[in-house]
Scaffold this motif. Structure first.
Motif, PDB file in Angstrom:
ATOM      1  N   GLU A 277       2.203  12.196 -50.876  1.00  0.00           N
ATOM      2  CA  GLU A 277       3.818  12.277 -50.653  1.00  0.00           C
ATOM      3  C   GLU A 277       4.193  12.657 -52.329  1.00  0.00           C
ATOM      4  OE1 GLU A 277       7.898   9.855 -49.670  1.00  0.00           O
ATOM      5  OE2 GLU A 277       6.012   9.216 -49.157  1.00  0.00           O
ATOM      6  N   ALA A 278       3.926  11.661 -53.182  1.00  0.00           N
ATOM      7  CA  ALA A 278       4.088  11.397 -54.582  1.00  0.00           C
ATOM      8  C   ALA A 278       3.836  12.899 -55.203  1.00  0.00           C
ATOM      9  CB  ALA A 278       3.801  10.546 -55.412  1.00  0.00           C
ATOM     10  N   LEU A 279       2.523  13.355 -54.929  1.00  0.00           N
ATOM     11  CA  LEU A 279       2.002  14.582 -55.271  1.00  0.00           C
ATOM     12  C   LEU A 279       3.137  15.740 -55.101  1.00  0.00           C
ATOM     13  CD1 LEU A 279      -0.119  16.238 -56.959  1.00  0.00           C
ATOM     14  CD2 LEU A 279      -1.176  16.570 -54.558  1.00  0.00           C
ATOM     15  N   LEU A 280       3.440  15.763 -53.985  1.00  0.00           N
ATOM     16  CA  LEU A 280       4.305  17.073 -53.276  1.00  0.00           C
ATOM     17  C   LEU A 280       5.705  16.714 -53.931  1.00  0.00           C
ATOM     18  CD1 LEU A 280       2.711  17.773 -49.746  1.00  0.00           C
ATOM     19  CD2 LEU A 280       2.185  18.807 -51.861  1.00  0.00           C
ATOM     20  N   ARG A 281       6.190  15.579 -54.009  1.00  0.00           N
ATOM     21  CA  ARG A 281       7.514  15.458 -54.508  1.00  0.00           C
ATOM     22  C   ARG A 281       7.640  15.810 -56.169  1.00  0.00           C
ATOM     23  NH1 ARG A 281      11.491  12.418 -51.937  1.00  0.00           N
ATOM     24  NH2 ARG A 281      10.918  11.529 -49.994  1.00  0.00           N
ATOM     25  N   THR A 282       6.514  15.535 -56.660  1.00  0.00           N
ATOM     26  CA  THR A 282       6.756  15.859 -57.983  1.00  0.00           C
ATOM     27  C   THR A 282       6.519  17.554 -58.102  1.00  0.00           C
ATOM     28  OG1 THR A 282       5.394  13.927 -58.604  1.00  0.00           O
ATOM     29  CG2 THR A 282       5.349  15.579 -60.394  1.00  0.00           C
ATOM     30  N   ALA A 283       5.363  17.937 -57.436  1.00  0.00           N
ATOM     31  CA  ALA A 283       5.430  19.421 -57.493  1.00  0.00           C
ATOM     32  C   ALA A 283       6.683  20.201 -56.899  1.00  0.00           C
ATOM     33  CB  ALA A 283       4.359  19.870 -56.434  1.00  0.00           C
ATOM     34  N   GLY A 284       7.302  19.748 -56.047  1.00  0.00           N
ATOM     35  CA  GLY A 284       8.438  20.070 -55.388  1.00  0.00           C
ATOM     36  C   GLY A 284       9.531  19.988 -56.346  1.00  0.00           C
ATOM     37  N   GLY A 285       9.535  19.151 -57.297  1.00  0.00           N
ATOM     38  CA  GLY A 285      10.742  18.620 -58.398  1.00  0.00           C
ATOM     39  C   GLY A 285      10.853  19.914 -59.381  1.00  0.00           C
ATOM     40  N   TYR A 286       9.436  20.247 -59.709  1.00  0.00           N
ATOM     41  CA  TYR A 286       9.304  21.413 -60.623  1.00  0.00           C
ATOM     42  C   TYR A 286       9.685  22.833 -60.144  1.00  0.00           C
ATOM     43  CZ  TYR A 286       6.468  18.051 -63.353  1.00  0.00           C
ATOM     44  OH  TYR A 286       5.950  17.100 -64.255  1.00  0.00           O
ATOM     45  N   ALA A 287       9.415  22.720 -58.759  1.00  0.00           N
ATOM     46  CA  ALA A 287      10.009  24.096 -58.102  1.00  0.00           C
ATOM     47  C   ALA A 287      11.297  24.139 -57.366  1.00  0.00           C
ATOM     48  CB  ALA A 287       8.654  24.529 -57.258  1.00  0.00           C
ATOM     49  N   GLY A 288      12.037  23.350 -57.353  1.00  0.00           N
ATOM     50  CA  GLY A 288      13.098  23.123 -56.791  1.00  0.00           C
ATOM     51  C   GLY A 288      13.206  23.131 -55.349  1.00  0.00           C
ATOM     52  N   LYS A 289      12.117  22.461 -54.947  1.00  0.00           N
ATOM     53  CA  LYS A 289      11.791  22.280 -53.349  1.00  0.00           C
ATOM     54  C   LYS A 289      12.454  21.041 -52.772  1.00  0.00           C
ATOM     55  CE  LYS A 289       9.635  24.700 -51.171  1.00  0.00           C
ATOM     56  NZ  LYS A 289       9.961  25.825 -50.205  1.00  0.00           N
ATOM     57  N   ARG A 290      12.964  20.866 -51.572  1.00  0.00           N
ATOM     58  CA  ARG A 290      13.400  19.611 -50.876  1.00  0.00           C
ATOM     59  C   ARG A 290      11.827  19.106 -50.349  1.00  0.00           C
ATOM     60  NH1 ARG A 290      15.728  21.672 -45.054  1.00  0.00           N
ATOM     61  NH2 ARG A 290      16.810  23.102 -46.477  1.00  0.00           N
ATOM     62  N   PRO A 291      12.154  17.822 -50.464  1.00  0.00           N
ATOM     63  CA  PRO A 291      11.027  16.918 -50.208  1.00  0.00           C
ATOM     64  C   PRO A 291      10.268  17.093 -48.650  1.00  0.00           C
ATOM     65  CG  PRO A 291      12.657  15.638 -51.057  1.00  0.00           C
ATOM     66  CD  PRO A 291      13.380  16.794 -50.743  1.00  0.00           C
ATOM     67  N   PRO A 292       8.770  16.850 -48.933  1.00  0.00           N
ATOM     68  CA  PRO A 292       8.013  17.020 -47.398  1.00  0.00           C
ATOM     69  C   PRO A 292       8.721  16.083 -46.589  1.00  0.00           C
ATOM     70  CG  PRO A 292       6.668  16.193 -49.044  1.00  0.00           C
ATOM     71  CD  PRO A 292       7.991  16.285 -49.889  1.00  0.00           C
ATOM     72  N   ILE A 293       8.344  16.355 -45.155  1.00  0.00           N
ATOM     73  CA  ILE A 293       8.596  15.219 -44.130  1.00  0.00           C
ATOM     74  C   ILE A 293       7.394  14.577 -44.113  1.00  0.00           C
ATOM     75  CG2 ILE A 293       8.820  14.991 -41.521  1.00  0.00           C
ATOM     76  CD1 ILE A 293      10.207  17.691 -41.706  1.00  0.00           C
ATOM     77  N   ILE A 294       7.191  13.313 -43.997  1.00  0.00           N
ATOM     78  CA  ILE A 294       6.090  12.309 -44.000  1.00  0.00           C
ATOM     79  C   ILE A 294       5.594  12.004 -42.765  1.00  0.00           C
ATOM     80  CG2 ILE A 294       5.059  10.298 -45.029  1.00  0.00           C
ATOM     81  CD1 ILE A 294       6.128  12.446 -47.135  1.00  0.00           C
ATOM     82  N   LEU A 295       4.422  12.095 -42.385  1.00  0.00           N
ATOM     83  CA  LEU A 295       3.743  12.024 -40.985  1.00  0.00           C
ATOM     84  C   LEU A 295       2.832  10.810 -41.236  1.00  0.00           C
ATOM     85  CD1 LEU A 295       3.984  13.147 -38.023  1.00  0.00           C
ATOM     86  CD2 LEU A 295       1.748  14.421 -38.874  1.00  0.00           C
ATOM     87  N   PRO A 296       2.991   9.891 -40.401  1.00  0.00           N
ATOM     88  CA  PRO A 296       1.972   8.643 -40.277  1.00  0.00           C
ATOM     89  C   PRO A 296       0.443   9.239 -40.018  1.00  0.00           C
ATOM     90  CG  PRO A 296       4.001   7.991 -39.013  1.00  0.00           C
ATOM     91  CD  PRO A 296       4.036   9.407 -39.363  1.00  0.00           C
ATOM     92  N   ILE A 297      -0.424   8.444 -40.647  1.00  0.00           N
ATOM     93  CA  ILE A 297      -1.777   9.137 -40.480  1.00  0.00           C
ATOM     94  C   ILE A 297      -2.243   8.944 -38.990  1.00  0.00           C
ATOM     95  CG2 ILE A 297      -4.132   8.325 -40.705  1.00  0.00           C
ATOM     96  CD1 ILE A 297      -3.160   9.557 -43.324  1.00  0.00           C
ATOM     97  N   SER A 298      -1.991   7.901 -38.268  1.00  0.00           N
ATOM     98  CA  SER A 298      -2.119   7.861 -36.987  1.00  0.00           C
ATOM     99  C   SER A 298      -1.478   9.064 -36.112  1.00  0.00           C
ATOM    100  CB  SER A 298      -1.341   6.820 -36.175  1.00  0.00           C
ATOM    101  OG  SER A 298      -0.024   6.553 -36.446  1.00  0.00           O
ATOM    102  N   LEU A 299      -0.308   9.241 -36.381  1.00  0.00           N
ATOM    103  CA  LEU A 299       0.075  10.815 -35.803  1.00  0.00           C
ATOM    104  C   LEU A 299      -0.489  12.162 -36.191  1.00  0.00           C
ATOM    105  CD1 LEU A 299       4.212  10.217 -35.684  1.00  0.00           C
ATOM    106  CD2 LEU A 299       2.360  10.073 -33.770  1.00  0.00           C
ATOM    107  N   ALA A 300      -1.001  12.053 -37.196  1.00  0.00           N
ATOM    108  CA  ALA A 300      -1.778  13.259 -38.110  1.00  0.00           C
ATOM    109  C   ALA A 300      -3.142  13.389 -37.254  1.00  0.00           C
ATOM    110  CB  ALA A 300      -1.715  13.156 -39.615  1.00  0.00           C
ATOM    111  N   LYS A 301      -3.725  12.238 -37.034  1.00  0.00           N
ATOM    112  CA  LYS A 301      -4.983  12.146 -36.346  1.00  0.00           C
ATOM    113  C   LYS A 301      -4.790  12.785 -35.051  1.00  0.00           C
ATOM    114  CE  LYS A 301      -7.726   9.059 -38.918  1.00  0.00           C
ATOM    115  NZ  LYS A 301      -8.469   7.573 -38.770  1.00  0.00           N
ATOM    116  N   LEU A 302      -3.879  12.487 -34.378  1.00  0.00           N
ATOM    117  CA  LEU A 302      -3.472  13.058 -32.877  1.00  0.00           C
ATOM    118  C   LEU A 302      -3.309  14.548 -33.000  1.00  0.00           C
ATOM    119  CD1 LEU A 302      -1.202  10.250 -31.431  1.00  0.00           C
ATOM    120  CD2 LEU A 302      -3.653  10.806 -30.788  1.00  0.00           C
TER     121      LEU A 302
END
Length: 472
Positions: free
Chosen positions: A381-406
């Motif tokens: 999350e922090a990696l993408l937020r930082t990258a998005g800040g440099y590129a003017g992107k809105r923050p990503p949506i965060i998905l819990p690991i349990s849902l991501a595995k499903l």
């Protein structure tokens, strides 16, 4: 007579002499170095060195069905050249083998003619091949760097570091791989670490030299299973490079392993270097093969082989457009309207810092030792937020690991349907929630290694992606 087939036929000395005397229509190619060619070659031969073959052959032999006969010193390089030409579409190839069995007169280039060749366009590379710098001790031996995996993310960064030195670099690419960049001190070769014969031209040279090998070539996968291809490249390829390095007497062999080769410790206790690798305790085909290859280097070092092992954490940074899994993640985020990422994180290190660590290992590393090359922990999350800040992107949506595995099977299906790699697998999700508390004390003390700030790495990665993706 010439036949149109991919398996090479050989020609005898007598037959070749007859073809030349009768003025038969064919092109005789000497794939040795310009120095070897000047010292004595078969009359009417044209010199196209192996390291320049893919670049120069079209101008020498434009028609791909034209009859060719190849030769070198002993026969090994001409076999490799034949395979390279077949990969380029040439179909009418025969091998003479090695000039050492030619019983007739040779033609030599005089010193004056050899000097004059520096002014001819077709010999422009000859100067850089011949004029190399002696080693720092001022002796007669010269130094050369050999890099496998030169077309990869780390390979590209390492080449950029090596060209800052005064020495020639021999860089190995896979068939079909593009050269990262052109430089007068870099010689590109095409080969396969699974095929030892294709690697010999990397090592061959006609003068005493000091060789340092950086073995980077490997297949990185986030799949849990182990395929034959991954094993053959990661383990078999390393064993081939060790054998050839022994044969040619290299002075240093720097193997790029991974922190994935180390057994994870419970309760997030620091993970340190090991004196023995344990692939049976690891998950994932990539981790197991890196451990097996690292153990091969370590075992060889116990009998005097000059091996040093580097184990970088998760590599990120510029010079890649998505071949790297994490860079692929960042790129998709930057060019998506909405993006979903998972919780969890890892220790990420700048690709340029790993490249510099390779040279530090050459200078300060102890033979038979391994070094963890770490950066800084960062959540996805922090990696993408930082990258998005440099590129003017809105923050990503965060998905819990349990849902991501499903959702992992669905992500795989979507990726397969689109012909791309999945961003996540169940195995990679476990890695993001596992222990990445790597101890970099040994590299800091012995190699004087220091990683840069993660923010600058992310900034440069984003800048590179934005500037270069628009060109594709």
């Amino acid at each position: 007579m010439f036949w149109n087939r991919s398996k090479f036929e050989t020609v005898s000395s007598e037959e070749l002499k007859q073809l030349l005397d009768e003025g038969q229509q064919f092109t005789l190619i000497d794939v040795r170095t310009p120095q070897e060619f000047a010292s004595g070659h078969i009359p009417k031969a044209k010199n196209v060195p192996n390291q320049l073959l893919m670049e120069k052959i079209i101008s020498v032999v434009p028609k791909k069905d034209a009859p060719l006969i190849l030769y070198c010193h002993s026969g090994q390089r001409s076999k490799v050249a034949g395979k390279m030409l077949i990969s380029m579409g040439y179909t009418n190839i025969r091998l003479y083998g090695g000039i050492i069995r030619w019983p007739y007169d040779l033609k030599k280039i005089t010193r004056q003619a050899a000097q004059a060749c520096f002014f001819l366009p077709s010999f422009q590379t000859c100067f850089m091949i011949i004029i190399e710098k002696n080693d720092r001790n001022g002796g007669d031996r010269m130094k050369r760097y050999l890099v496998t995996g030169a077309g990869g993310h780390l390979g590209s960064a390492l080449l950029r570091e090596l060209v800052k030195t005064d020495f020639i670099v021999h860089a190995l690419l896979q068939a079909g791989e593009s050269e990262p960049f052109a430089h007068p001190r870099v010689r590109y070769f095409v080969g396969d670490v699974r095929d030892p014969d294709s690697l010999i031209p990397l090592f061959e040279y006609d003068r005493p030299i000091e060789i340092t090998v950086f073995h980077l070539a490997s297949i990185i996968t986030i799949e849990e299973g182990l395929s034959d291809l991954v094993y053959q490249v990661n383990v078999g390829g390393t064993q081939n490079m060790i054998a050839l390095s022994r044969r040619f007497g290299v002075q240093k062999f720097i193997y790029l392993s991974s922190v994935h080769s180390l057994v994870e410790r419970a309760n997030y206790r620091p993970i340190t270097e090991t004196a023995s690798y344990e692939p049976q305790k690891l998950r994932g085909g990539y981790a197991k093969t890196k451990a097996l290859a690292s153990q091969a280097v370590l075992s060889a070092a116990k009998s005097g082989f000059p091996g040093i092992i580097l184990m970088p954490s998760g590599i990120i940074g510029p010079y890649d457009l998505g071949q790297n899994h994490i860079v692929q993640l960042v790129r998709q985020y930057l060019f998506s309207e909405r993006f979903v990422c998972v919780r969890g994180g890892y220790n990420f290190v700048d690709v340029r810092d790993v490249a510099k660590a390779c040279l530090l290992a050459e200078q300060y590393g102890k033979l038979g030792e391994g070094y963890i090359i770490k950066g800084h922990y960062c959540s996805i999350e922090a990696l993408l937020r930082t990258a998005g800040g440099y590129a003017g992107k809105r923050p990503p949506i965060i998905l819990p690991i349990s849902l991501a595995k499903l959702a992992a099977p669905l992500i795989r299906s979507i990726a397969e349907a689109s012909g791309s790699r999945p961003l996540y697998t169940s195995y990679s999700l476990d890695t993001l929630t596992g222990n990445s508390n790597f101890d970099g004390t040994k590299a800091r003390r012995q190699l004087h290694y220091r990683p840069r700030k993660l923010e600058s790495t992310i900034h440069d990665m984003v800048d590179y992606l934005l500037r270069h993706t628009q060109d594709h």
